[in-house]
Design an enzyme around this catalytic site. Structure first.
Site, PDB file in Angstrom:
ATOM      1  N   ASP A  17      -4.445   1.669  -2.466  1.00 33.28           N
ATOM      2  CA  ASP A  17      -5.486   0.794  -3.016  1.00 33.28           C
ATOM      3  C   ASP A  17      -5.169   0.485  -4.478  1.00 33.28           C
ATOM      4  O   ASP A  17      -5.115  -0.677  -4.886  1.00 33.28           O
ATOM      5  CB  ASP A  17      -6.864   1.475  -2.920  1.00 33.28           C
ATOM      6  N   GLU A 300       1.031   0.413   2.668  1.00 28.84           N
ATOM      7  CA  GLU A 300       1.088  -1.045   2.500  1.00 28.84           C
ATOM      8  C   GLU A 300       2.077  -1.442   1.393  1.00 28.84           C
ATOM      9  O   GLU A 300       3.057  -2.149   1.620  1.00 28.84           O
ATOM     10  CB  GLU A 300      -0.320  -1.558   2.165  1.00 28.84           C
TER      11      GLU A 300
END
Ligand code: TRH
Length: 415
Positions: A17, A300
């Site tokens: 994040d 990610e």
């Protein structure tokens, strides 16, 4: 062009994040000159990616970004700040507001956005997915029922119908310069306390979550014919690495050795040498990927960086309880493998599935198949990086800001 941007980041777990938010914040500030404020509720995690960040400070400037402590999603948010000199400062929402991964903006901030003219462009930046539905949802508006505000969904992705991927302007030039400069590579290995590995050695970086397939993979590397140097950044997979070598050490038929440096543990067995590396700041992680032949990545952001490295990689996708991650993995593999010969595509799928717990074949066999197709996989990796480079997330975000500005001007004119 917006002049200012607020990015809100709630660190749910790990580094992904904040990894994405920190990269976007730096790019908007450094390449596009925006005044960026990054609001983050876990400064300690940011400090792993940017060691100069001080987890004890409420407000600070790092690499051109104003970093502010966000007390958190459920804590009251004050629009007045007390400066170090005792003066009060009013917080005015920025022109572009990025709510990362639907982290839920503070109510007080939303009300201040509604009171501002012109209204900020409010973006909900979503997680990356290669699934087809993403194109249909990218840029969708979500008007707020009780306030004169619209929030827009913004999806990163792999096609022109999506928001694209984060890519710094000079990344490919820096990558190519590093890969073609033996002196810089030697300096890289020296900084890790190592000689440059021999040409015959296969260099692998291994960043991943806990993984049951690790033992089989290490067995394959240790018992293979080619020397493998495996670099493991500190993290969640490390206890398993240690355990592997403890077990091998107890087996008198195998010869394992453990390095003497407690700060940088190293292990070896057969053809396999493992070096544990300290977690490095975000900008330096790319060098590790560029210096290796094959990269294991996860989550990610590291997965996107491996794609920009233009080298064969293996993705450990972030596991979700409901199993939807396998759909995401399959969607990505379908796109990536579309440019591969069927046998190379099968080799990639076999290893990726096995590494993600869907063992179709034993990992040793999956690894050998993958390695045999390395040159085709390398070519594909280069083509893929070139194809995707045209679709730049930061540029798309700024274009979208302009688009919504034009739409609003049109609406006002029509009233
Ligand atoms: O850390 P991750 O697993 O992060 C995530 C989060 O768990 C998130 O909640 C989840 O939704 C998402 O995955 C899909 O993996 P990721 O995304 O690759 O982030 C790692 C970051 O750490 C990335 O920005 C690269 C950086 N990094 C360094 O800066 N230095 C290092 O030494 C290493 C190994 C990584």
């Amino acid at each position: 062009m917006p002049h200012s941007c607020d990015i809100f980041c709630n660190v749910v777990d790990n580094y992904g994040d904040i990894g994405v938010c920190w990269r976007l914040a730096r790019q908007l500030a450094q390449e596009h000159g925006l005044a960026v404020r990054l609001w983050v509720d876990d400064l300690g995690t940011l400090a792993r990616l940017c060691p100069e960040a001080d987890a004890a400070r409420d407000v600070q400037h790092c690499r051109g970004v104003e970093v502010r402590r966000w007390q958190g999603v459920d804590r009251p948010f004050t629009l007045r700040y007390l400066r170090a000199n005792g003066e009060e400062e009013a917080i005015l929402p920025a022109e572009l507001v990025v709510e990362a991964f639907a982290c839920k903006l503070p109510q007080g901030y939303i009300e201040a956005m509604a009171a501002r003219e012109p209204k900020p462009v409010w973006i909900n930046l979503e997680y990356l997915s290669a699934e087809d539905w993403v194109a249909g949802c990218h840029k969708l508006p979500s008007p707020q029922p009780s306030l004169p505000l619209t929030r827009y969904f913004f999806f990163p992705g792999f096609t022109r119908q999506t928001g694209g991927l984060l890519l710094e302007r000079d990344l490919f030039a820096r990558r190519d310069a590093f890969q073609s400069d033996a002196a810089r590579q030697r300096a890289f290995w020296k900084a890790l306390g190592m000689e440059m590995p021999s040409a015959e050695t296969l260099k692998v970086s291994l960043f991943g979550y806990e993984n049951d397939a690790l033992t089989g993979l290490f067995d394959a590397w240790a018992g293979g014919s080619q020397p493998v140097l495996c670099l493991v950044p500190e993290g969640r997979i490390l206890p398993q690495v240690k355990q592997y070598f403890e077990e091998v050490g107890r087996d008198s038929s195998r010869h394992a050795s453990v390095g003497m440096n407690p700060d940088l543990p190293s292990y070896s067995c057969g053809k396999l040498e493992v070096r544990v590396l300290p977690f490095v700041e975000q900008e330096r992680y790319d060098e590790l990927l560029w210096a290796c032949d094959i990269n294991f990545v996860r989550g990610e952001d590291s997965c996107v960086r491996a794609q920009w490295a233009a080298l064969p990689f293996i993705w450990h996708i972030y596991p979700q309880h409901d199993g939807v991650h396998m759909q995401k993995l399959r969607a990505f593999m379908a796109r990536y493998c579309a440019g591969l010969a069927p046998e190379a595509a099968r080799a990639l799928q076999g290893l990726w599935d096995t590494w993600n717990g869907e063992a179709a074949v034993p990992i040793g066999q999956a690894w050998n198949d993958f390695r045999e197709h390395r040159s085709m996989l390398r070519q594909r990796a280069q083509g893929w990086a070139q194809e995707l480079a045209e679709n730049n997330l930061a540029l798309n975000l700024l274009d979208f800001f302009r688009e919504t500005g034009r739409m609003r001007a049109f609406e006002i004119e029509g009233q």
